[in-house]
Design an enzyme around this catalytic site. Structure first.
Site, PDB file in Angstrom:
ATOM      1  N   GLY A 118       0.819  -1.215   0.000  1.00 60.48           N
ATOM      2  CA  GLY A 118       0.000   0.000   0.000  1.00 60.48           C
ATOM      3  C   GLY A 118       0.850   1.261   0.000  1.00 60.48           C
ATOM      4  N   GLY A 159       2.662   3.733   1.412  1.00 56.96           N
ATOM      5  CA  GLY A 159       3.273   3.980   2.718  1.00 56.96           C
ATOM      6  C   GLY A 159       3.791   5.394   2.856  1.00 56.96           C
ATOM      7  N   LYS A 213       3.967  12.170  -3.323  1.00 61.05           N
ATOM      8  CA  LYS A 213       4.835  11.082  -2.860  1.00 61.05           C
ATOM      9  C   LYS A 213       5.861  11.665  -1.892  1.00 61.05           C
ATOM     10  CE  LYS A 213       7.884   7.468  -4.708  1.00 61.05           C
ATOM     11  NZ  LYS A 213       8.396   6.849  -5.939  1.00 61.05           N
ATOM     12  N   ARG A 263      -2.048  -1.180  -9.793  1.00 63.04           N
ATOM     13  CA  ARG A 263      -0.907  -2.058 -10.085  1.00 63.04           C
ATOM     14  C   ARG A 263      -1.354  -3.511 -10.131  1.00 63.04           C
ATOM     15  NH1 ARG A 263       2.966   1.270  -6.830  1.00 63.04           N
ATOM     16  NH2 ARG A 263       1.767   3.153  -6.462  1.00 63.04           N
ATOM     17  N   ASP A 308       4.154  -4.833  -7.358  1.00 63.45           N
ATOM     18  CA  ASP A 308       3.553  -3.582  -6.886  1.00 63.45           C
ATOM     19  C   ASP A 308       4.115  -2.386  -7.658  1.00 63.45           C
ATOM     20  OD1 ASP A 308       5.866  -4.493  -5.321  1.00 63.45           O
ATOM     21  OD2 ASP A 308       5.743  -2.538  -4.364  1.00 63.45           O
ATOM     22  N   ASP A 326       7.479   4.263 -10.568  1.00 59.66           N
ATOM     23  CA  ASP A 326       8.418   4.109  -9.457  1.00 59.66           C
ATOM     24  C   ASP A 326       9.869   4.042  -9.903  1.00 59.66           C
ATOM     25  OD1 ASP A 326       6.529   4.446  -7.592  1.00 59.66           O
ATOM     26  OD2 ASP A 326       6.612   2.435  -6.729  1.00 59.66           O
TER      27      ASP A 326
END
Ligand code: AMP
Ligand code: MG
Length: 492
Positions: free
Chosen positions: A94, A96, A117, A187, A256, A266
């Site tokens: 999840g 975080g 983020k 995702r 993920d 990411d």
């Protein structure tokens, strides 16, 4: 922070995820920070989102992009997901350290997520601090924008702010928040979250949402969930072929970190390869090379198999039959990938027609490059000079001359003027990529000395990666030889 809402910039939020997927997230708020300051704002992207960049280049912009102020219409939330990390399954990951503010339907009628983020801990933070440091935030900004300019589907950066606070990694570092824009943040791991608990009705709810949002054509198919899966296989095959065609190594292809939309997401330990070597790994935590350059296609397929597992109950009432159908769809990945890959490589070689011999032609060039330790990006860029007559120092290998003869013959078969071919090649073979040593130089100037000039210069070059700009030869060269291999780090 309380701010009169009438002075806030207007974000036209329309938050379908929050509306439709109760249970897939936790409503949450960002942690207030001491002294937000805007470091970067992506003006083009802001305009695409219907936002006024001038209005956001202000203390209010910094307050919004740090999470201190929630713009009207935002419904901040932390998304739940699971994921296979380096092959091992974590049922609860999840967001975080991220919050989805909401979605904006942009000026091109595309629905985009706006996410912070580094905005503080959430119920998914486990032992993490929920924060991000300036270096990695700038790195994600830069590489994402470079990828976008290279024509690779990717999340993008809208803004970077510093928080005026220190985050603690191995050393104290300036804290920062990245505002990220994505087709969505759903995702493979999002599907795994409820599937792993055997809640097939939840998985179905998510699949229906994803079909409506990303793959509406699948909704018309005889078996919409199979069509959805096939569409994701296609999108990922395309994406990874694009990565391979520019020497990009993602570095942490956990499930993920694989989007359903087919965008790269990411940017942690990712990097571009200099010398062509299929086994290249940069990530410090990837000690077995699971996510090495050449492993990316098989790993994408492995990740898609994990997605397929979550869909078993939706495909057919008979589990055996479901598995059979999905297995066939997974196996189609290889052909789809190969098709996209050879198409990208043909374009890199200036070819427009399809010949079976193109496979050998391409692979023989790559083998030669590997043996010679040739720079991946530089070699392809120099090939256009070679067809115009200057074939010196393209690849330092004895076999290169004879390869050149084969390639010339193949080009002649298409009968296009060399000048035309060379110009087209220069539009697909970049001259500027985010070279690792240049990225590091730019980040240390920014983080250690507060000097953004090298970063801005590099960002400008990689934002127009095909256009040569005089005086920037240093940005076309691989890193000087070093006894210490280049390493990148996770946990950013
Ligand atoms: P990543 O490897 O960055 O994709 O992150 C994997 C998981 O770790 C995700 O659930 C992240 O939200 C979480 N995570 C990474 N860094 C932090 C952090 N500093 N604080 C809290 N959670 C984090
Ligand atoms: Mg991640």
């Amino acid at each position: 922070m309380n701010v009169a809402t009438d002075i806030l910039p207007r974000f036209k939020f329309d938050n379908s995820f929050a509306r439709s997927l109760d249970g897939f997230f936790v409503p949450w708020q960002a942690t207030q920070v001491a002294a937000p300051r805007l470091w970067l704002l992506n003006h083009d992207l802001a305009r695409e989102l219907g936002l006024d960049p001038a209005e956001l280049e202000s203390a209010l912009g910094a307050a919004i992009f740090s999470g201190n102020v929630v713009p009207p219409g935002a419904t901040p939330l932390a998304q739940a997901y699971a994921g296979h990390q380096f092959g091992g399954f974590s049922p609860k990951l999840g967001d975080g350290r991220a919050l989805l503010l909401g979605e904006i339907v942009d000026v091109n009628n595309r629905r985009r997520d706006i996410q912070l983020k580094g905005s503080g801990p959430t119920p998914f933070s486990r032992n993490g601090d929920g924060k991000a440091a300036l270096g990695p935030v700038l790195r994600e900004y830069l590489i994402g924008e470079a990828m976008h300019a290279l024509g690779v589907p990717t999340t993008r950066a809208l803004a970077a702010v510093t928080t005026g606070e220190i985050v603690h990694r191995e050393t104290p570092l300036p804290g920062a928040v990245l505002t990220r824009v994505a087709a969505s943040h759903i995702r493979v791991g999002t599907f795994q979250y409820f599937a792993a608990r055997g809640e097939a009705d939840r998985t179905k709810q998510l699949a229906d949402y994803v079909i409506a949002r990303h793959y509406p054509d699948a909704g018309q198919a005889q078996n919409p969930y199979l069509a959805l899966f096939e569409a994701v296989v296609g999108a990922q095959a395309f994406l990874v072929a694009r990565w391979m065609s520019i020497g990009f190594i993602h570095g942490v292809m956990n499930t993920d970190n694989m989007t359903i939309s087919g965008e790269t997401i990411d940017y942690g330990p990712c990097a571009f390869m200099d010398a062509y070597s299929p086994g290249t790994v940069f990530s410090s935590i990837d000690s077995h090379g699971r996510y090495a350059y050449a492993n990316q296609p098989p790993i994408a397929k492995w990740n898609l198999a994990r997605l397929a597992e979550t869909l078993i109950p939706l495909i057919n009432d008979n589990t055996e039959r479901s598995i059979e159908i999905l297995t066939e769809a997974i196996n189609a990945f290889s052909d789809k990938y190969n098709g996209y890959w050879i198409a990208a490589m043909r374009a890199k070689l200036g070819l427009t027609m399809q010949e079976d011999s193109d496979w050998d032609l391409t692979n023989d060039l790559l083998s030669m490059m590997e043996e010679a330790g040739a720079d991946f990006t530089g070699t392809f860029r120099r090939l256009s000079r070679a067809i115009l007559g200057d074939d010196t120092s393209v690849v330092d290998a004895i076999a290169f001359k004879s390869w050149m003869r084969r390639w010339r013959a193949r080009l002649q078969q298409e009968g296009r003027a060399p000048e035309v071919v060379a110009t087209e090649m220069d539009r697909v073979n970049p001259i500027y990529i985010p070279r690792n040593h240049k990225v590091e130089e730019a980040l240390s100037a920014a983080v250690e000395r507060g000097n953004m000039a090298p970063f801005s210069h590099l960002l400008n070059l990689v934002s127009r990666p095909f256009d040569e700009v005089a005086g920037n030869e240093a940005f076309t060269q691989p890193a000087p030889a070093s006894p210490i291999p280049y390493q990148t780090f996770c946990g950013t």
